[in-house]
Write a protein that holds these residues in place. Structure first.
Motif, PDB file in Angstrom:
ATOM      1  N   GLY A 151       0.784  -1.223   0.000  1.00  0.00           N
ATOM      2  CA  GLY A 151       0.000   0.000   0.000  1.00  0.00           C
ATOM      3  C   GLY A 151       0.816   1.272   0.000  1.00  0.00           C
ATOM      4  O   GLY A 151       1.749   1.417   0.794  1.00  0.00           O
ATOM      5  N   PHE A 152       0.479   2.207  -0.898  1.00  0.00           N
ATOM      6  CA  PHE A 152       1.072   3.554  -0.932  1.00  0.00           C
ATOM      7  C   PHE A 152       2.602   3.506  -1.014  1.00  0.00           C
ATOM      8  O   PHE A 152       3.311   4.203  -0.290  1.00  0.00           O
ATOM      9  CB  PHE A 152       0.634   4.353   0.299  1.00  0.00           C
ATOM     10  N   ARG A 153       3.085   2.659  -1.929  1.00  0.00           N
ATOM     11  CA  ARG A 153       4.522   2.551  -2.145  1.00  0.00           C
ATOM     12  C   ARG A 153       4.824   2.661  -3.633  1.00  0.00           C
ATOM     13  O   ARG A 153       4.005   2.245  -4.465  1.00  0.00           O
ATOM     14  CB  ARG A 153       5.057   1.216  -1.601  1.00  0.00           C
ATOM     15  N   PRO A 154       5.992   3.198  -4.009  1.00  0.00           N
ATOM     16  CA  PRO A 154       6.332   3.320  -5.433  1.00  0.00           C
ATOM     17  C   PRO A 154       6.361   1.956  -6.111  1.00  0.00           C
ATOM     18  O   PRO A 154       6.891   0.982  -5.558  1.00  0.00           O
ATOM     19  CB  PRO A 154       7.734   3.957  -5.405  1.00  0.00           C
ATOM     20  N   ASN A 155       5.777   1.877  -7.298  1.00  0.00           N
ATOM     21  CA  ASN A 155       5.787   0.668  -8.132  1.00  0.00           C
ATOM     22  C   ASN A 155       5.110  -0.523  -7.463  1.00  0.00           C
ATOM     23  O   ASN A 155       5.422  -1.675  -7.778  1.00  0.00           O
ATOM     24  CB  ASN A 155       7.228   0.289  -8.518  1.00  0.00           C
ATOM     25  N   ARG A 156       4.196  -0.255  -6.537  1.00  0.00           N
ATOM     26  CA  ARG A 156       3.429  -1.330  -5.900  1.00  0.00           C
ATOM     27  C   ARG A 156       1.961  -0.928  -5.879  1.00  0.00           C
ATOM     28  O   ARG A 156       1.638   0.249  -5.770  1.00  0.00           O
ATOM     29  CB  ARG A 156       3.925  -1.594  -4.467  1.00  0.00           C
ATOM     30  N   ASN A 157       1.087  -1.927  -5.973  1.00  0.00           N
ATOM     31  CA  ASN A 157      -0.337  -1.604  -6.014  1.00  0.00           C
ATOM     32  C   ASN A 157      -1.171  -2.758  -5.479  1.00  0.00           C
ATOM     33  O   ASN A 157      -0.653  -3.830  -5.151  1.00  0.00           O
ATOM     34  CB  ASN A 157      -0.757  -1.256  -7.448  1.00  0.00           C
ATOM     35  N   ALA A 158      -2.476  -2.520  -5.418  1.00  0.00           N
ATOM     36  CA  ALA A 158      -3.402  -3.509  -4.864  1.00  0.00           C
ATOM     37  C   ALA A 158      -3.471  -4.769  -5.724  1.00  0.00           C
ATOM     38  O   ALA A 158      -3.639  -5.879  -5.195  1.00  0.00           O
ATOM     39  CB  ALA A 158      -4.791  -2.884  -4.729  1.00  0.00           C
ATOM     40  N   HIS A 159      -3.355  -4.636  -7.034  1.00  0.00           N
ATOM     41  CA  HIS A 159      -3.418  -5.810  -7.908  1.00  0.00           C
ATOM     42  C   HIS A 159      -2.275  -6.787  -7.619  1.00  0.00           C
ATOM     43  O   HIS A 159      -2.464  -8.012  -7.657  1.00  0.00           O
ATOM     44  CB  HIS A 159      -3.374  -5.377  -9.373  1.00  0.00           C
ATOM     45  N   GLN A 160      -1.102  -6.256  -7.320  1.00  0.00           N
ATOM     46  CA  GLN A 160       0.028  -7.124  -6.972  1.00  0.00           C
ATOM     47  C   GLN A 160      -0.257  -7.880  -5.686  1.00  0.00           C
ATOM     48  O   GLN A 160       0.057  -9.067  -5.563  1.00  0.00           O
ATOM     49  CB  GLN A 160       1.300  -6.283  -6.832  1.00  0.00           C
ATOM     50  N   ALA A 161      -0.862  -7.189  -4.710  1.00  0.00           N
ATOM     51  CA  ALA A 161      -1.207  -7.840  -3.441  1.00  0.00           C
ATOM     52  C   ALA A 161      -2.227  -8.951  -3.671  1.00  0.00           C
ATOM     53  O   ALA A 161      -2.124 -10.043  -3.088  1.00  0.00           O
ATOM     54  CB  ALA A 161      -1.756  -6.802  -2.465  1.00  0.00           C
ATOM     55  N   LEU A 162      -3.219  -8.700  -4.509  1.00  0.00           N
ATOM     56  CA  LEU A 162      -4.258  -9.692  -4.780  1.00  0.00           C
ATOM     57  C   LEU A 162      -3.688 -10.928  -5.477  1.00  0.00           C
ATOM     58  O   LEU A 162      -4.046 -12.063  -5.154  1.00  0.00           O
ATOM     59  CB  LEU A 162      -5.361  -9.067  -5.640  1.00  0.00           C
ATOM     60  N   LYS A 163      -2.786 -10.704  -6.423  1.00  0.00           N
ATOM     61  CA  LYS A 163      -2.191 -11.848  -7.143  1.00  0.00           C
ATOM     62  C   LYS A 163      -1.312 -12.683  -6.213  1.00  0.00           C
ATOM     63  O   LYS A 163      -1.276 -13.913  -6.323  1.00  0.00           O
ATOM     64  CB  LYS A 163      -1.383 -11.334  -8.338  1.00  0.00           C
ATOM     65  N   LYS A 164      -0.623 -12.024  -5.306  1.00  0.00           N
ATOM     66  CA  LYS A 164       0.200 -12.763  -4.343  1.00  0.00           C
ATOM     67  C   LYS A 164      -0.692 -13.550  -3.380  1.00  0.00           C
ATOM     68  O   LYS A 164      -0.401 -14.701  -3.031  1.00  0.00           O
ATOM     69  CB  LYS A 164       1.100 -11.797  -3.574  1.00  0.00           C
ATOM     70  N   ALA A 165      -1.803 -12.949  -2.958  1.00  0.00           N
ATOM     71  CA  ALA A 165      -2.753 -13.642  -2.085  1.00  0.00           C
ATOM     72  C   ALA A 165      -3.329 -14.874  -2.791  1.00  0.00           C
ATOM     73  O   ALA A 165      -3.471 -15.943  -2.191  1.00  0.00           O
ATOM     74  CB  ALA A 165      -3.868 -12.691  -1.672  1.00  0.00           C
ATOM     75  N   GLN A 166      -3.652 -14.725  -4.066  1.00  0.00           N
ATOM     76  CA  GLN A 166      -4.121 -15.868  -4.865  1.00  0.00           C
ATOM     77  C   GLN A 166      -3.094 -16.998  -4.848  1.00  0.00           C
ATOM     78  O   GLN A 166      -3.432 -18.169  -4.693  1.00  0.00           O
ATOM     79  CB  GLN A 166      -4.322 -15.430  -6.318  1.00  0.00           C
TER      80      GLN A 166
END
Length: 473
Positions: A151-166
């Motif tokens: 969250g709220f970091r350069p070059n990182r977003n919610a979609h990346q978090a969701l794919k990792k959770a998957q």
């Protein structure tokens, strides 16, 4: 370049900024450089903050972000002229550590699941100063944060978090420890947060100013309340400082070998059994309370299968597939209802144009869904809502029948529909309405089809990934 040369260069920039700065508009925006870790101990960070380049970038960013005015009533458009007259004074107060922020304006907005969220809107000048600080601190602090923080970091977003959770769920971690922090932004302990910042930053002037931002009172309905804990949710510094504080939670989870995803104060830990999940939940409550002085919301936190949890607007099935959470769909429907109210007195074309603005951003975020049937059903509901809107505009039997006939409906069918005693919503599903306002007609109006848009966006993403891979090779 040696450390001494870096420091002298920064000091020279700050001292000469009075002659070089022209309203903060002369330097092109550039990406901040990543600072090596030992520079965090530099006692001259304020000189870097006050360089012409950094201040100009902050000014441009504040202009781009826009935002509401603070307690002083100054708008973003007034920032440039104000800085031209008083930039020397701001720089001097920053370099001497004497800068004092104004009160923040308290605003309450409704939460999606009920209740109110307290926002604190700093003045535009304070936002400019905070942005100047963030641009120097972020390259120092961000590289030290966990890879599992998105969250709220350069070059990182919610979609990346969701794919990792998957990925974690597909590996067999079929139990989620869903941690919800109770009023996180309102309950942050200032001493705990500042102690973490002091370990990484040694410029005492900067530390004093950051604490003043944390302690700035909040004005609501003309009454000022002193702030002894928490930080304003709405300031430029808040996301970075929240990540700094919660990085200690991340490091603790990593030390224990857990797989997790955190986006701001939304954290999910993935384990293989319910017993392990209960154990993790119990230990994290103790850790958060003792180390960070934060409380876990007992009502919203839980240990459950992925399908019973919501993460960043999605739900992950037990097979590791993404589905849009019911709450997210319902919120979109509520907004569409507002855009299709009977008393709007707008043409169907105008309503579709407004709808597209909302739908384009919504599907841009929810394109990851693996269940296109969900989008297909939503497309049908939106078209029916628009048919209902048009019916309400026509009101009377004669105007409804005449309208349907002009769109190719047979007179007998048109009059039967117009004379029906059914309500507007039931009538909108009638064959005559489907014939008059068919799917092709909505396509000609330019109405976004969520299902098709999702397929197109996914295809573009895959193409971009393939192109990048070929470039590397």
């Amino acid at each position: 370049m040696s450390e001494d040369l870096r420091r002298s260069s920064a000091i020279n920039h700050a001292n000469g900024s009075e002659q070089r700065m022209r309203g903060g508009c002369s330097v092109e925006q550039q990406e901040p450089k990543v600072i090596i870790r030992n520079e965090a101990l530099d006692e001259n960070l304020m000189e870097r903050i006050c360089t012409r380049e950094n201040l100009n970038r902050a000014y441009k960013r504040v202009l781009k972000n826009k935002g509401a005015e603070g307690v002083d009533g100054k708008t973003v458009s007034e920032l440039g002229p104000w800085l031209k007259e008083r930039k020397d004074e701001i720089i001097e107060r920053l370099l001497t550590g004497k800068y004092k922020p104004q009160k923040v304006r308290g605003v309450e907005i409704p939460k999606p699941n009920g209740g109110k969220r307290q926002l604190g809107i700093p003045t535009v000048i304070d936002r400019f100063v905070q942005q100047s600080i963030v641009q120097i601190l972020e390259p120092i602090l961000d590289p030290t944060f966990s890879e599992s923080s998105y969250g709220f970091r350069p070059n990182r977003n919610a979609h990346q978090a969701l794919k990792k959770a998957q990925e974690y769920v597909r590996e067999g971690r079929a139990v989620v420890v869903d941690i919800d922090l109770e009023k996180f932004f309102d309950k942050v302990n200032h001493d705990v947060l500042m102690s973490r910042l002091e370990k990484r930053i040694k410029d005492k002037r900067l530390l004093k100013i950051v604490r003043r931002f944390l302690e700035a009172g909040i004005m609501k309905n003309g009454v000022v309340s002193e702030r002894k804990e928490g930080m304003p949710q709405g300031g430029n510094l808040s996301p970075l400082l929240s990540n700094l504080l919660l990085d200690e939670l991340d490091k603790e989870l990593e030390k224990r070998g857990h797989k997790f995803c955190r986006y701001a104060d939304d954290c999910n830990v993935y384990v293989r059994s319910r017993k392990a999940g209960e154990r993790v939940m119990s230990s994290l409550k103790l850790f958060l309370g003792k180390k960070l002085r934060l409380k876990v919301n007992e009502n919203k936190s839980k240990v459950a299968p992925p399908m019973e949890c919501k993460f960043l607007g999605y739900t992950i099935t037990n097979e590791g597939k993404l589905i849009i959470a019911k709450e997210s769909v319902n919120r979109l429907k509520d907004k569409i209802r507002q855009l299709t109210r009977r008393n709007l007195s707008k043409s169907l074309e105008e309503v579709v144009c407004k709808l597209n603005e909302k739908l384009r951003g919504w599907i841009g975020y929810f394109k990851l869904t693996d269940y296109l049937s969900q989008l297909r059903a939503l497309d049908g509901w939106i078209r029916r809502k628009l048919r209902c809107y048009k019916l309400k505009q026509k009101k009377r039997n004669f105007t409804i029948a005449k309208y349907l006939i002009t769109l190719g409906v047979k007179a007998h069918s048109a009059w039967n529909t117009a004379k029906s005693s059914k309500g507007w919503w039931r009538l909108s599903k009638s064959p005559a309405l489907h014939q008059a306002l068919n799917n092709g007609g909505f396509e000609q109006l330019g109405l976004i089809n969520l299902q098709n848009q999702s397929i197109r966006l996914k295809s573009l993403t895959k193409t971009a990934v393939c192109d990048n891979a070929r470039t590397v090779v």
